[in-house]
Design a protein around this motif. Structure first.
Motif, PDB file in Angstrom:
ATOM      1  N   PRO A 169       0.830  -1.208   0.000  1.00  0.00           N
ATOM      2  CA  PRO A 169       0.000   0.000   0.000  1.00  0.00           C
ATOM      3  C   PRO A 169       0.860   1.253   0.000  1.00  0.00           C
ATOM      4  N   ILE A 170       0.342   2.301  -0.641  1.00  0.00           N
ATOM      5  CA  ILE A 170       1.020   3.589  -0.589  1.00  0.00           C
ATOM      6  C   ILE A 170       0.899   4.129   0.830  1.00  0.00           C
ATOM      7  N   GLU A 171       1.995   4.522   1.395  1.00  0.00           N
ATOM      8  CA  GLU A 171       1.982   5.046   2.758  1.00  0.00           C
ATOM      9  C   GLU A 171       1.491   6.481   2.755  1.00  0.00           C
ATOM     10  N   GLU A 172       0.264   6.654   3.266  1.00  0.00           N
ATOM     11  CA  GLU A 172      -0.320   7.987   3.350  1.00  0.00           C
ATOM     12  C   GLU A 172       0.027   8.610   4.699  1.00  0.00           C
ATOM     13  N   PRO A 173       0.106   9.915   4.761  1.00  0.00           N
ATOM     14  CA  PRO A 173       0.317  10.563   6.060  1.00  0.00           C
ATOM     15  C   PRO A 173      -0.864  10.275   6.986  1.00  0.00           C
ATOM     16  N   GLY A 174      -0.625  10.249   8.295  1.00  0.00           N
ATOM     17  CA  GLY A 174      -1.712  10.053   9.235  1.00  0.00           C
ATOM     18  C   GLY A 174      -2.654  11.244   9.239  1.00  0.00           C
ATOM     19  N   VAL A 175      -3.834  11.048   9.814  1.00  0.00           N
ATOM     20  CA  VAL A 175      -4.822  12.127   9.834  1.00  0.00           C
ATOM     21  C   VAL A 175      -5.416  12.272  11.235  1.00  0.00           C
ATOM     22  N   LEU A 176      -5.890  13.468  11.516  1.00  0.00           N
ATOM     23  CA  LEU A 176      -6.667  13.771  12.711  1.00  0.00           C
ATOM     24  C   LEU A 176      -8.113  13.907  12.256  1.00  0.00           C
ATOM     25  N   ALA A 177      -9.010  13.082  12.786  1.00  0.00           N
ATOM     26  CA  ALA A 177     -10.382  13.052  12.276  1.00  0.00           C
ATOM     27  C   ALA A 177     -11.380  12.898  13.420  1.00  0.00           C
ATOM     28  N   MET A 178     -12.630  13.267  13.129  1.00  0.00           N
ATOM     29  CA  MET A 178     -13.711  13.191  14.109  1.00  0.00           C
ATOM     30  C   MET A 178     -14.884  12.423  13.524  1.00  0.00           C
ATOM     31  N   SER A 179     -15.567  11.635  14.360  1.00  0.00           N
ATOM     32  CA  SER A 179     -16.800  10.970  13.955  1.00  0.00           C
ATOM     33  C   SER A 179     -17.831  11.127  15.066  1.00  0.00           C
ATOM     34  N   VAL A 180     -19.113  11.084  14.678  1.00  0.00           N
ATOM     35  CA  VAL A 180     -20.217  11.230  15.637  1.00  0.00           C
ATOM     36  C   VAL A 180     -21.103   9.997  15.515  1.00  0.00           C
ATOM     37  N   ALA A 181     -21.481   9.409  16.649  1.00  0.00           N
ATOM     38  CA  ALA A 181     -22.159   8.119  16.663  1.00  0.00           C
ATOM     39  C   ALA A 181     -23.550   8.153  16.026  1.00  0.00           C
ATOM     40  N   ALA A 182     -24.223   9.294  16.039  1.00  0.00           N
ATOM     41  CA  ALA A 182     -25.566   9.404  15.453  1.00  0.00           C
ATOM     42  C   ALA A 182     -25.764  10.830  14.967  1.00  0.00           C
ATOM     43  N   ASP A 183     -26.777  11.010  14.104  1.00  0.00           N
ATOM     44  CA  ASP A 183     -26.988  12.348  13.541  1.00  0.00           C
ATOM     45  C   ASP A 183     -28.200  13.058  14.113  1.00  0.00           C
ATOM     46  N   SER A 184     -28.741  12.545  15.236  1.00  0.00           N
ATOM     47  CA  SER A 184     -29.881  13.235  15.854  1.00  0.00           C
ATOM     48  C   SER A 184     -30.004  12.841  17.319  1.00  0.00           C
ATOM     49  N   VAL A 185     -30.671  13.695  18.091  1.00  0.00           N
ATOM     50  CA  VAL A 185     -30.996  13.413  19.481  1.00  0.00           C
ATOM     51  C   VAL A 185     -32.303  14.133  19.795  1.00  0.00           C
ATOM     52  N   ALA A 186     -33.171  13.479  20.549  1.00  0.00           N
ATOM     53  CA  ALA A 186     -34.450  14.078  20.941  1.00  0.00           C
ATOM     54  C   ALA A 186     -34.398  14.443  22.421  1.00  0.00           C
ATOM     55  N   LEU A 187     -34.719  15.683  22.732  1.00  0.00           N
ATOM     56  CA  LEU A 187     -34.780  16.123  24.124  1.00  0.00           C
ATOM     57  C   LEU A 187     -36.180  15.853  24.676  1.00  0.00           C
ATOM     58  N   THR A 188     -36.230  15.441  25.936  1.00  0.00           N
ATOM     59  CA  THR A 188     -37.522  15.178  26.579  1.00  0.00           C
ATOM     60  C   THR A 188     -37.643  16.018  27.843  1.00  0.00           C
ATOM     61  N   GLU A 189     -38.879  16.358  28.196  1.00  0.00           N
ATOM     62  CA  GLU A 189     -39.095  17.226  29.363  1.00  0.00           C
ATOM     63  C   GLU A 189     -38.691  16.515  30.636  1.00  0.00           C
ATOM     64  N   ASN A 190     -37.897  17.221  31.451  1.00  0.00           N
ATOM     65  CA  ASN A 190     -37.337  16.602  32.652  1.00  0.00           C
ATOM     66  C   ASN A 190     -36.896  17.700  33.614  1.00  0.00           C
ATOM     67  N   GLY A 191     -37.608  17.864  34.727  1.00  0.00           N
ATOM     68  CA  GLY A 191     -37.210  18.845  35.732  1.00  0.00           C
ATOM     69  C   GLY A 191     -37.900  20.187  35.622  1.00  0.00           C
ATOM     70  N   SER A 192     -38.955  20.285  34.843  1.00  0.00           N
ATOM     71  CA  SER A 192     -39.679  21.554  34.739  1.00  0.00           C
ATOM     72  C   SER A 192     -40.324  21.905  36.086  1.00  0.00           C
ATOM     73  N   ASP A 193     -40.475  23.207  36.317  1.00  0.00           N
ATOM     74  CA  ASP A 193     -41.155  23.654  37.531  1.00  0.00           C
ATOM     75  C   ASP A 193     -41.945  24.922  37.211  1.00  0.00           C
ATOM     76  N   ALA A 194     -42.380  25.639  38.240  1.00  0.00           N
ATOM     77  CA  ALA A 194     -43.229  26.812  38.031  1.00  0.00           C
ATOM     78  C   ALA A 194     -42.476  27.974  37.393  1.00  0.00           C
ATOM     79  N   THR A 195     -41.134  27.917  37.370  1.00  0.00           N
ATOM     80  CA  THR A 195     -40.357  29.040  36.834  1.00  0.00           C
ATOM     81  C   THR A 195     -39.811  28.794  35.425  1.00  0.00           C
ATOM     82  N   ALA A 196     -39.706  27.547  35.032  1.00  0.00           N
ATOM     83  CA  ALA A 196     -39.118  27.255  33.721  1.00  0.00           C
ATOM     84  C   ALA A 196     -39.493  25.851  33.260  1.00  0.00           C
ATOM     85  N   ARG A 197     -39.432  25.664  31.957  1.00  0.00           N
ATOM     86  CA  ARG A 197     -39.591  24.321  31.396  1.00  0.00           C
ATOM     87  C   ARG A 197     -38.205  23.828  30.993  1.00  0.00           C
TER      88      ARG A 197
END
Length: 200
Positions: free
Chosen positions: A43-71
């Protein structure tokens, strides 16, 4: 003179017979042998790389800890992994890398908006390696808690690059997400884009 002509004719005949004999010899195959031809291509020896990956492309927030002052709505950022395949001599030890996060405003199809500064996070390392040279960023509070919200905030950083750190080669982190709004927020299905970027 007649004798000379006969000699030439005989000579022509001899040449003709010799040509026919050579053709017959060339058409006769007595044996066949094969030779294997091989070549190893690395194989041709390529230079090493610094790279990033993300496990998923979405996340859903759910209501948790709301009170009389904020949601309050919470969730977890999909795991972000940084991989460094560079050799030690390809890394500048005076330069650090960072994963930064920035959120857009939350909007609905009807035009309702929640400002991006209402979203905060608390980064957490999932795999920090054994050297402790890669660390998570600081917590960022939502605007309702006095924070700036997510605008170019650090998720994790390779604070000290070295040959030893290069040998580890991979690290990952996540973050606890918190969206905090006024209780008067308009109901609806809101969406936003969290942009994650790797810088060095």
């Amino acid at each position: 003179m007649a004798k000379t002509l006969r000699t030439l004719a005989a000579g022509s005949g001899a040449v003709l017979l010799l040509g026919v004999g050579s053709m017959a010899l060339a058409d006769t195959e007595h044996d066949t042998s094969g030779v294997d031809v091989t070549v190893g291509i690395t194989p041709i020896e390529e230079p090493g790389v610094l790279a990033m990956s993300v496990a998923a492309d979405s996340v859903a927030l759910t209501e948790n800890g709301s009170d009389a002052t904020a949601r309050v709505f919470t969730g977890e950022l999909p795991t972000v992994t940084v991989t460094d395949t560079r050799s030690a001599d390809e890394i500048d030890p005076t330069v650090s890398w960072f994963v930064m996060g920035s959120s857009s405003d939350f909007t609905t199809g009807g035009g309702d908006t929640i400002s991006a500064d209402n979203l905060g996070w608390t980064p957490r390392m999932v795999d920090a390696g054994d050297l402790g040279a890669v660390i998570e960023g600081d917590p960022v509070d939502p605007a309702l808690d006095g924070g700036p919200g997510l605008t170019d905030e650090v998720l994790l950083t390779g604070a000290w690059q070295s040959a030893a750190v290069a040998e580890e080669g991979q690290w990952s982190a996540t973050a606890d997400l918190t969206l905090k709004t006024e209780t008067t927020v308009a109901p609806g299905d809101y969406s936003s884009v969290m942009t994650l970027s790797l810088f060095e």
